[in-house]
Design a protein around this motif. Structure first.
Motif, PDB file in Angstrom:
ATOM      1  N   LEU A 122     -38.021  -6.362 -65.765  1.00 45.99           N
ATOM      2  CA  LEU A 122     -36.726  -5.469 -65.255  1.00 45.99           C
ATOM      3  C   LEU A 122     -36.541  -5.608 -64.019  1.00 45.99           C
ATOM      4  N   GLN A 123     -35.126  -5.902 -63.632  1.00 47.05           N
ATOM      5  CA  GLN A 123     -34.827  -6.046 -62.092  1.00 47.05           C
ATOM      6  C   GLN A 123     -34.654  -4.660 -61.765  1.00 47.05           C
ATOM      7  N   VAL A 124     -35.178  -4.179 -60.629  1.00 42.97           N
ATOM      8  CA  VAL A 124     -34.831  -2.849 -60.137  1.00 42.97           C
ATOM      9  C   VAL A 124     -34.473  -2.736 -58.693  1.00 42.97           C
ATOM     10  N   CYS A 125     -33.663  -1.644 -58.238  1.00 39.73           N
ATOM     11  CA  CYS A 125     -33.765  -1.457 -57.080  1.00 39.73           C
ATOM     12  C   CYS A 125     -34.005   0.106 -56.600  1.00 39.73           C
ATOM     13  N   LEU A 126     -34.525   0.311 -55.623  1.00 42.09           N
ATOM     14  CA  LEU A 126     -34.715   1.764 -55.242  1.00 42.09           C
ATOM     15  C   LEU A 126     -33.580   2.550 -54.773  1.00 42.09           C
ATOM     16  N   GLN A 127     -33.082   3.585 -55.052  1.00 41.84           N
ATOM     17  CA  GLN A 127     -32.106   4.341 -54.586  1.00 41.84           C
ATOM     18  C   GLN A 127     -32.541   5.302 -53.531  1.00 41.84           C
TER      19      GLN A 127
END
Ligand SMILES: *Cc1c(COP(=O)(O)O)cnc(C)c1O
Length: 238
Positions: A122-127
């Motif tokens: 799963l490709q993720v970014c931190l908000q």
């Protein structure tokens, strides 16, 4: 009424002009079409116009839409951009390609544990909460590095970068400030050895400011699909 295809062209033109102004290649910015509150038929129309990446805020609404679009799943990339509660992580890990709104290590750990082996990571970014946003979602800037280092080690996730939803601001220079802050934070993480390539920032009202400050992905709803009558406020909890 303008068609979705012509709206997408208009937005692509805005992105291209901002890239020109910034001296950046047009291909360095990806358009995410934010389809929250709009139905599967609308997504289908955008897909027919060549748009393949869609952003959703509400997990159940997105799952319903995905079910109605199962026949074209292979051509679509689904991004969760709204708040994520821990009781929804399994459904998200099983259905989405990206999550932009990871703001706690606990959520990232659950997503990694629950991501099916048959799917790519799963490709993720931190908000990140770069402008003291009223919603309070997002990590404080000084928490980001520690969480990023921990998320980067999770086996079923791939940490790609940072995401922010700055408070609305009237003029271009005020709009640019929080975007610049997010970019500087990304550069600090990169300098610290994290291989990150994504800055998810910029919406209908401020995409030029975001592109000028280095956005690699802009999340645009209203300029493509029109106004939303109910819900869909990016700053409201979902
Ligand atoms: C709704 C939403 C957008 C799109 O906003 P528009 O102003 O309609 O372009 C972008 N990002 C997030 C996180 C959102 O919730």
């Amino acid at each position: 009424m303008a068609t979705i295809a012509s709206k997408i062209q208009e937005v692509s033109g805005r992105i291209a002009r901002a890239c020109d102004a910034a001296g950046r290649p047009v291909a360095s910015v990806t358009l995410l079409a934010v389809s929250k509150t709009f139905g599967a038929d609308t997504v289908r129309e955008a897909l027919a116009a060549g748009q393949t990446r869609f952003g959703e805020n509400y997990v159940q609404e997105a799952l319903d839409k995905m079910a109605a679009l199962a026949d074209v799943r292979a051509r679509l990339e689904w991004h969760l951009i709204g708040p994520l509660q821990s009781n929804k992580t399994r459904a998200v890990a099983e259905a989405f390609d990206w999550v932009h709104s990871v703001d706690r290590l606990k959520i990232a750990q659950r997503l990694s544990e629950q991501r099916p082996d048959a799917l790519p990571p799963l490709q993720v970014c931190l908000q990140v909460n770069v402008s003291g946003e009223a919603s309070k979602s997002g990590l404080a800037p000084d928490e980001v590095e520690e969480v990023a280092r921990a998320v980067a080690t999770l086996p079923r996730l791939r940490l790609r970068g940072l995401m922010a939803i700055p408070e609305p601001a009237g003029d271009l220079s005020a709009q640019r400030r929080p975007h610049r802050a997010l970019h500087e934070l990304l550069e600090r993480l990169q300098a610290g050895g994290l291989a990150l390539d994504t800055l998810s920032m910029g919406m209908t009202a401020d995409l030029e400011a975001a592109v000028l400050e280095g956005a690699t992905l802009v999340r645009v709803g209203t300029a493509i699909f029109g106004g939303r009558s109910t819900g869909g406020n990016p700053r409201a909890a979902g």
